[in-house]
Design a protein around this motif. Structure first.
Motif, mmCIF file in Angstrom:
data_model
loop_
_atom_site.group_PDB
_atom_site.id
_atom_site.type_symbol
_atom_site.label_atom_id
_atom_site.label_comp_id
_atom_site.label_asym_id
_atom_site.label_seq_id
_atom_site.Cartn_x
_atom_site.Cartn_y
_atom_site.Cartn_z
ATOM 1 N N GLU A 181 0.837 -1.203 0.000
ATOM 2 C CA GLU A 181 0.000 0.000 0.000
ATOM 3 C C GLU A 181 0.874 1.256 0.000
ATOM 4 O OE1 GLU A 181 -3.750 -1.960 2.478
ATOM 5 O OE2 GLU A 181 -2.502 -0.443 3.446
ATOM 6 N N GLN A 182 1.923 1.255 0.830
ATOM 7 C CA GLN A 182 2.825 2.409 0.870
ATOM 8 C C GLN A 182 3.563 2.572 -0.464
ATOM 9 O OE1 GLN A 182 5.153 1.474 4.362
ATOM 10 N NE2 GLN A 182 3.964 2.889 5.635
ATOM 11 N N ARG A 184 2.455 1.628 -3.465
ATOM 12 C CA ARG A 184 1.504 2.152 -4.451
ATOM 13 C C ARG A 184 1.319 3.654 -4.289
ATOM 14 N NH1 ARG A 184 -1.840 -2.061 -2.829
ATOM 15 N NH2 ARG A 184 -1.426 -3.879 -4.088
ATOM 16 N N THR A 185 1.167 4.103 -3.054
ATOM 17 C CA THR A 185 0.988 5.527 -2.797
ATOM 18 C C THR A 185 2.204 6.330 -3.243
ATOM 19 O OG1 THR A 185 -0.435 5.029 -0.906
ATOM 20 C CG2 THR A 185 0.524 7.243 -1.002
ATOM 21 N N CYS A 186 3.383 5.849 -2.890
ATOM 22 C CA CYS A 186 4.627 6.534 -3.258
ATOM 23 C C CYS A 186 4.831 6.536 -4.768
ATOM 24 C CB CYS A 186 5.812 5.879 -2.543
ATOM 25 S SG CYS A 186 7.394 6.667 -2.876
#
Length: 191
Positions: A181-182, A184-186
């Motif tokens: 998730e981190q 993908r966000t980054c």
């Protein structure tokens, strides 16, 4: 395999720029401004805007030289990526026709550079993605980075990871889910 001499010289200049050596920036500009200006001009198709793009790109190079990693891309590809990004920013400011213009440029490049080997835009895109992934992985917690790397780079299952790391299966699954998730966000910031 040794680094080609021109690349080595540019890498040395980038190292000196990272140490705030403005004479190194001047030398880098003298050696690279012509092809980088040509790249900017091909993208923005306006001499004045291309000059502004080049100036902004060299300011970014000055500020970001410490972020350059030779293991991720050759120096000209890295600087070309910066010029390309600044040129696209300029196009966004100028008009909403950027997509059409880039498609024309990509079509021209594809026709000019036909063959089995990757074209320069593919190389720049791969370098950009590689840099982004390296940067984003570096932002993960050490434990998350380790399990994500083992799961996807070494193709290990959750169960194999739990056994290897001597952790509960639920913990491994949670770390992987949160790490992805981190990531993908980054990575979305670089899209």
């Amino acid at each position: 395999m040794s680094t080609p001499q021109p690349d080595r010289e540019l890498m040395d200049l980038l190292d000196r720029i990272a140490a705030q050596d403005d004479s190194a920036l001047k030398k880098l500009y003298e050696r690279t401004s012509s092809p980088l200006f040509g790249l900017a001009l091909r993208i923005v198709r306006n001499r004045d805007v291309a000059e502004d793009v080049l100036q902004e790109a060299f300011l970014s190079i000055w500020r970001g030289a410490s972020n350059y990693r030779a293991s991720l891309s050759p120096p000209m590809a890295w600087m070309g990526l910066i010029v390309r990004s600044r040129a696209l920013d300029a196009l966004r400011k100028r008009s909403s026709d950027r997509a059409d213009l880039m498609n024309e440029l990509d079509d021209e490049l594809a026709q000019t550079l036909e063959g089995d080997s990757p074209n320069p835009m593919d190389t720049v895109d791969a370098s950009e993605q590689s840099f982004a992934l390296h940067h984003c992985l570096g932002k993960l917690d050490h434990k998350q980075r380790e399990v994500v790397s083992l799961a996807y780079l070494r193709d290990q299952s959750h169960g194999e990871l739990a056994e290897q790391l001597k952790l509960p299966l639920g913990t491994v699954k949670t770390w992987i889910r949160r790490g992805l998730e981190q990531l993908r966000t980054c990575m979305a910031r670089y899209a």
